[in-house]
Design a protein around this motif. Structure first.
Motif, mmCIF file in Angstrom:
data_model
loop_
_atom_site.group_PDB
_atom_site.id
_atom_site.type_symbol
_atom_site.label_atom_id
_atom_site.label_comp_id
_atom_site.label_asym_id
_atom_site.label_seq_id
_atom_site.Cartn_x
_atom_site.Cartn_y
_atom_site.Cartn_z
ATOM 1 N N PHE A 129 1.138 -1.251 0.067
ATOM 2 C CA PHE A 129 0.180 -0.298 0.277
ATOM 3 C C PHE A 129 0.986 1.361 -0.545
ATOM 4 O O PHE A 129 1.885 1.639 1.218
ATOM 5 C CB PHE A 129 -0.479 -0.058 2.109
ATOM 6 C CG PHE A 129 -1.661 -1.319 1.271
ATOM 7 C CD1 PHE A 129 -1.308 -2.257 1.813
ATOM 8 C CD2 PHE A 129 -2.530 -0.585 1.337
ATOM 9 C CE1 PHE A 129 -2.414 -3.502 1.624
ATOM 10 C CE2 PHE A 129 -3.989 -2.168 0.966
ATOM 11 C CZ PHE A 129 -3.346 -3.796 1.577
ATOM 12 N N THR A 130 1.346 2.134 -1.568
ATOM 13 C CA THR A 130 1.767 3.210 -1.507
ATOM 14 C C THR A 130 0.453 4.612 -1.001
ATOM 15 O O THR A 130 0.005 4.799 -1.813
ATOM 16 C CB THR A 130 2.384 3.462 -2.317
ATOM 17 O OG1 THR A 130 3.071 2.160 -2.457
ATOM 18 C CG2 THR A 130 3.215 4.880 -2.332
ATOM 19 N N PHE A 131 0.805 5.737 0.021
ATOM 20 C CA PHE A 131 -0.164 6.388 -0.200
ATOM 21 C C PHE A 131 0.702 8.246 0.337
ATOM 22 O O PHE A 131 1.655 8.204 -0.137
ATOM 23 C CB PHE A 131 0.164 6.642 1.945
ATOM 24 C CG PHE A 131 -0.550 5.441 2.448
ATOM 25 C CD1 PHE A 131 -1.786 5.221 2.347
ATOM 26 C CD2 PHE A 131 0.643 4.815 3.211
ATOM 27 C CE1 PHE A 131 -1.811 3.811 2.429
ATOM 28 C CE2 PHE A 131 0.748 3.235 3.483
ATOM 29 C CZ PHE A 131 -0.853 3.026 3.615
ATOM 30 N N ALA A 132 0.020 8.675 -1.133
ATOM 31 C CA ALA A 132 0.387 9.795 -1.671
ATOM 32 C C ALA A 132 0.506 11.078 -0.385
ATOM 33 O O ALA A 132 -0.217 10.562 0.124
ATOM 34 C CB ALA A 132 -0.115 9.771 -2.727
ATOM 35 N N GLY A 133 1.326 11.128 -0.349
ATOM 36 C CA GLY A 133 1.940 12.381 0.784
ATOM 37 C C GLY A 133 2.432 11.589 1.990
ATOM 38 O O GLY A 133 2.625 12.078 2.955
ATOM 39 N N GLY A 134 2.093 10.599 1.909
ATOM 40 C CA GLY A 134 2.707 10.058 3.346
ATOM 41 C C GLY A 134 1.651 9.591 3.760
ATOM 42 O O GLY A 134 0.432 10.785 4.207
ATOM 43 N N THR A 135 2.354 8.432 4.825
ATOM 44 C CA THR A 135 0.729 8.569 6.342
ATOM 45 C C THR A 135 1.903 8.523 7.657
ATOM 46 O O THR A 135 3.005 8.150 7.870
ATOM 47 C CB THR A 135 0.607 7.373 6.313
ATOM 48 O OG1 THR A 135 -0.653 7.364 6.918
ATOM 49 C CG2 THR A 135 1.283 6.380 6.073
ATOM 50 N N HIS A 136 1.232 8.729 8.599
ATOM 51 C CA HIS A 136 1.618 8.158 9.589
ATOM 52 C C HIS A 136 0.363 7.208 10.831
ATOM 53 O O HIS A 136 1.253 7.093 11.517
ATOM 54 C CB HIS A 136 1.529 9.735 11.140
ATOM 55 C CG HIS A 136 2.418 11.018 10.655
ATOM 56 N ND1 HIS A 136 3.804 11.055 11.319
ATOM 57 C CD2 HIS A 136 2.160 11.241 9.825
ATOM 58 C CE1 HIS A 136 3.640 11.917 10.474
ATOM 59 N NE2 HIS A 136 4.003 12.238 10.057
ATOM 60 N N ALA A 137 -0.144 6.825 9.501
ATOM 61 C CA ALA A 137 -0.793 5.757 10.914
ATOM 62 C C ALA A 137 -1.312 4.629 9.564
ATOM 63 O O ALA A 137 -1.195 4.539 8.420
ATOM 64 C CB ALA A 137 -2.054 5.948 11.812
ATOM 65 N N PHE A 138 -0.835 3.486 10.040
ATOM 66 C CA PHE A 138 -1.925 1.859 9.171
ATOM 67 C C PHE A 138 -2.709 1.059 10.245
ATOM 68 O O PHE A 138 -1.969 0.576 11.390
ATOM 69 C CB PHE A 138 -0.904 1.149 8.955
ATOM 70 C CG PHE A 138 -0.728 0.303 7.689
ATOM 71 C CD1 PHE A 138 -1.741 0.371 6.369
ATOM 72 C CD2 PHE A 138 -1.008 -1.303 8.380
ATOM 73 C CE1 PHE A 138 -1.365 -0.586 5.584
ATOM 74 C CE2 PHE A 138 -1.448 -1.723 6.955
ATOM 75 C CZ PHE A 138 -1.357 -2.037 6.110
ATOM 76 N N GLY A 139 -3.463 0.762 9.942
ATOM 77 C CA GLY A 139 -4.457 -0.239 10.396
ATOM 78 C C GLY A 139 -4.883 -1.141 9.563
ATOM 79 O O GLY A 139 -6.029 -0.421 8.660
#
Ligand SMILES: [Ca+2]
Ligand SMILES: [Ca+2]
Length: 241
Positions: A129-139
């Protein structure tokens, strides 16, 4: 102000700034398991972990959730909102690999979305899973995982937040569901779920934060650090007059 005290003030201010700019990642995990739970639920422990994760993740931005309900079946991957999903490994067909709408029972992957039917699986493979703009959480909800295949370490979550990180997802003796999520003070741009066995499993209701906002604690530290450096500079300038 005594010169030594002034030096100490500047040093403290700079050190507060440094703790923000070169912050070590702080990762908090949230997990709950419903061993042998039915494909129709309830998944009480998992839901409690999801709630805890959601509360923590909200401090880092708004949550977006992938339910896989609107996606084409199979291994093709897709982009939805800020997320792109790629699936790799062997294709074991409908009910096992890629986006699926099949329910074989709680030892296999299954849907957990209320009113839904679809989920994603990749036995002996991986999903990234690739997130545009990045992320700080995944669940996410993990379904059908069984320790009989490779013990408790058969499902891992890997990502890079400046350092390569690996976390283990809880695995049940008799399938059912587990929730596993984490927050990270450092941003990361993608997450890979890897399975080292041919255990049939699924993932569903994958959540992540889509906007990164400075954590209140870090912002307060940064303001405090800047204020101290500024005050020391002003004192130095006044003395020179
Ligand atoms: Ca679903
Ligand atoms: Ca299984």
């Amino acid at each position: 102000m005594h010169p030594n005290l002034k030096t100490a003030t500047v040093a403290l201010g700079l050190s507060l700034l440094g703790s923000v700019c070169a912050a070590q990642s702080a990762i908090n995990t949230y997990s709950g398991s419903d061993d042998a739970a039915d494909t129709s639920g309830p998944w009480t422990q998992s839901a409690a972990a999801e709630t805890s994760f959601g509360s923590a993740a909200a401090g880092f931005g708004s949550l977006q959730t992938l339910t896989f309900e609107a996606q084409a079946l199979g291994m093709g991957g897709f982009t939805q909102g800020n997320a792109s999903v790629a699936i790799s490994g062997s294709d074991y067909g409908n009910g096992f690999s890629g986006v699926s709408n099949t329910t074989f029972g709680n030892l296999y992957g299954f849907n957990v979305t209320s009113g839904g039917s679809q989920w994603l699986g990749a036995p002996a493979g991986s999903a990234t899973f690739t997130f545009a703009g990045g992320t700080h959480a995944f669940g996410a909800y993990f379904t059908g995982l069984q320790t009989v295949f490779s013990g408790s370490s058969l499902m891992v979550v890997t990502f890079n937040d400046g350092t390569s990180q690996t976390l283990a997802v809880p695995v049940n003796a008799n399938g059912g569901a587990s929730y596993f999520g984490f927050t990270n003070t450092n941003a990361f741009s993608s997450v890979t779920l890897s399975n080292v066995s041919n255990d049939a499993w699924g993932v569903d209701n994958v959540s992540f934060t889509v906007t990164s906002v400075p954590e209140p604690g870090s912002m307060a530290l940064m303001v405090a650090g800047l204020a101290m450096v500024g005050a020391a500079r002003r004192r130095r300038a006044n003395r020179a007059l």
